[in-house]
Design a protein around this motif. Structure first.
Motif, PDB file in Angstrom:
ATOM      1  N   ILE A  68       0.953  -1.049   0.003  1.00 51.78           N
ATOM      2  CA  ILE A  68       0.037   0.136   0.152  1.00 51.78           C
ATOM      3  C   ILE A  68       0.964   1.236   0.007  1.00 51.78           C
ATOM      4  O   ILE A  68       1.753   1.338   0.614  1.00 51.78           O
ATOM      5  CB  ILE A  68      -0.972  -0.124   1.101  1.00 51.78           C
ATOM      6  CG1 ILE A  68      -1.627  -1.327   1.373  1.00 51.78           C
ATOM      7  CG2 ILE A  68      -1.878   1.324   1.382  1.00 51.78           C
ATOM      8  CD1 ILE A  68      -2.583  -1.436   2.552  1.00 51.78           C
ATOM      9  N   VAL A  69       0.425   2.229  -0.826  1.00 55.38           N
ATOM     10  CA  VAL A  69       1.080   3.484  -0.669  1.00 55.38           C
ATOM     11  C   VAL A  69       0.145   4.401   0.058  1.00 55.38           C
ATOM     12  O   VAL A  69      -1.091   4.495  -0.195  1.00 55.38           O
ATOM     13  CB  VAL A  69       1.276   4.193  -2.143  1.00 55.38           C
ATOM     14  CG1 VAL A  69       1.969   5.601  -2.144  1.00 55.38           C
ATOM     15  CG2 VAL A  69       2.044   3.452  -3.085  1.00 55.38           C
ATOM     16  N   VAL A  70       0.568   5.030   1.407  1.00 57.09           N
ATOM     17  CA  VAL A  70      -0.061   5.761   2.161  1.00 57.09           C
ATOM     18  C   VAL A  70       0.043   7.396   1.822  1.00 57.09           C
ATOM     19  O   VAL A  70       0.981   7.757   1.043  1.00 57.09           O
ATOM     20  CB  VAL A  70       0.055   5.299   3.729  1.00 57.09           C
ATOM     21  CG1 VAL A  70      -0.268   3.960   3.915  1.00 57.09           C
ATOM     22  CG2 VAL A  70       1.505   5.495   3.951  1.00 57.09           C
ATOM     23  N   ALA A  71      -0.904   7.853   2.479  1.00 52.50           N
ATOM     24  CA  ALA A  71      -0.725   9.330   2.109  1.00 52.50           C
ATOM     25  C   ALA A  71       0.386  10.187   2.171  1.00 52.50           C
ATOM     26  O   ALA A  71       0.695  11.142   1.227  1.00 52.50           O
ATOM     27  CB  ALA A  71      -2.035  10.433   2.987  1.00 52.50           C
ATOM     28  N   ASP A  72       1.459   9.849   2.857  1.00 52.94           N
ATOM     29  CA  ASP A  72       2.564  10.492   3.180  1.00 52.94           C
ATOM     30  C   ASP A  72       3.728   9.943   2.155  1.00 52.94           C
ATOM     31  O   ASP A  72       4.742  10.458   2.157  1.00 52.94           O
ATOM     32  CB  ASP A  72       3.023  10.605   4.595  1.00 52.94           C
ATOM     33  CG  ASP A  72       3.537   9.248   5.032  1.00 52.94           C
ATOM     34  OD1 ASP A  72       3.332   8.366   4.195  1.00 52.94           O
ATOM     35  OD2 ASP A  72       3.717   9.047   6.345  1.00 52.94           O
ATOM     36  N   GLY A  73       3.337   8.989   1.335  1.00 53.03           N
ATOM     37  CA  GLY A  73       3.986   8.825   0.243  1.00 53.03           C
ATOM     38  C   GLY A  73       4.794   7.418   0.535  1.00 53.03           C
ATOM     39  O   GLY A  73       5.662   6.995   0.020  1.00 53.03           O
ATOM     40  N   ARG A  74       4.698   6.871   1.789  1.00 51.19           N
ATOM     41  CA  ARG A  74       5.545   5.553   2.099  1.00 51.19           C
ATOM     42  C   ARG A  74       4.935   4.238   1.567  1.00 51.19           C
ATOM     43  O   ARG A  74       3.641   4.573   1.306  1.00 51.19           O
ATOM     44  CB  ARG A  74       5.435   5.471   3.641  1.00 51.19           C
ATOM     45  CG  ARG A  74       6.279   6.509   4.468  1.00 51.19           C
ATOM     46  CD  ARG A  74       6.512   6.324   5.942  1.00 51.19           C
ATOM     47  NE  ARG A  74       5.053   6.556   6.401  1.00 51.19           N
ATOM     48  CZ  ARG A  74       4.039   5.613   7.108  1.00 51.19           C
ATOM     49  NH1 ARG A  74       4.762   4.421   7.321  1.00 51.19           N
ATOM     50  NH2 ARG A  74       2.768   5.945   7.386  1.00 51.19           N
ATOM     51  N   ILE A  75       5.643   3.469   1.098  1.00 53.46           N
ATOM     52  CA  ILE A  75       5.321   2.099   0.584  1.00 53.46           C
ATOM     53  C   ILE A  75       5.256   1.380   1.644  1.00 53.46           C
ATOM     54  O   ILE A  75       6.524   1.002   2.005  1.00 53.46           O
ATOM     55  CB  ILE A  75       6.035   1.820  -0.496  1.00 53.46           C
ATOM     56  CG1 ILE A  75       5.906   2.600  -1.854  1.00 53.46           C
ATOM     57  CG2 ILE A  75       5.530   0.508  -1.340  1.00 53.46           C
ATOM     58  CD1 ILE A  75       7.025   2.703  -2.823  1.00 53.46           C
ATOM     59  N   VAL A  76       4.266   0.694   1.986  1.00 54.74           N
ATOM     60  CA  VAL A  76       4.198  -0.048   3.262  1.00 54.74           C
ATOM     61  C   VAL A  76       3.565  -1.537   2.892  1.00 54.74           C
ATOM     62  O   VAL A  76       2.917  -1.668   1.914  1.00 54.74           O
ATOM     63  CB  VAL A  76       3.384   0.466   4.524  1.00 54.74           C
ATOM     64  CG1 VAL A  76       3.965   1.707   4.803  1.00 54.74           C
ATOM     65  CG2 VAL A  76       1.960   0.449   4.062  1.00 54.74           C
TER      66      VAL A  76
END
Length: 207
Positions: free
Chosen positions: A165-173
């Motif tokens: 998942i790419v979350v709102a702050d741009g991290r790929i988790v």
């Protein structure tokens, strides 16, 4: 109106109003004969998770909302509005099978027909949808209510094992039952309201 295509290609990865492919992409929904009167500021045709990161960064720069489209089968054309549209047609558009774990991995725009053909090839079962052109993103975020649900339950409950998942702050988790479990819980049935962009699914299969 252009004919709806499940694997349409475009001349650029970022389309702006007035560009040759912009309107074709905007209308590339099964219900595209009546698209809403909404024109995204930019359409990002993403191919990998890093492209999604850049699209979210651009949305932040422009102070725009984000819409995401996998197959476009939602009758409301919910991803279309005056913000950034992320089109995932080519995002991880393949299905990989791990013969050791018997897991499959695939991107959000992989279609039911593509899943069915791969499962037939490897002689495995995974409960997918029934309409050939429906994409994995919408089907799974809607809990995975397919023809196998009575016997095997909704796909998201017991069959999806992990998400990228790419979350709102741009991290790929990575999200699963042990890592980012809150995101993993929220995604299952979250639909278009889910607060992240899924770039890859992992699912278990049986013979």
């Amino acid at each position: 109106m252009p004919i709806y295509e499940c694997s349409r290609t475009y001349s650029e990865k970022i389309l702006h109003p007035g560009a040759p492919d912009y309107e074709t992409c905007r209308q590339n929904n099964p219900s595209g004969d009546a698209p809403p009167d909404a024109y995204p500021t930019e359409i990002h045709v993403v191919h990998n998770a890093q492209d999604v990161v850049l699209a979210l960064k651009r949305a932040t720069e422009l102070k725009k909302d984000v819409g995401v489209r996998s197959g476009g089968h939602t009758m409301s054309n919910a991803g279309l509005f005056a913000g950034i549209l992320i089109d995932t047609t080519h995002l991880n558009r393949n299905i990989q099978y791990d013969s050791g774990t018997h897991d499959i991995t695939f991107g959000p725009s992989v279609r039911v027909q593509e899943l069915a053909e791969k499962l037939r090839e490897i002689n495995r079962f995974y409960p997918h949808g029934h309409c050939p052109t429906v994409a994995a993103g919408g089907f799974h975020l809607g809990a995975g209510q397919g023809v196998g649900m009575r016997g095997w339950g909704p796909t998201y409950r017991d069959w999806v094992t992990q998400l990228e998942i790419v979350v709102a702050d741009g991290r790929i988790v990575i999200a699963n039952t042990k890592e980012n479990s809150d995101l993993f819980w929220a995604a299952r049935g979250g639909g278009p309201a889910f607060f992240g962009i899924i770039t890859k699914f992992w699912g278990k299969t049986i013979p």
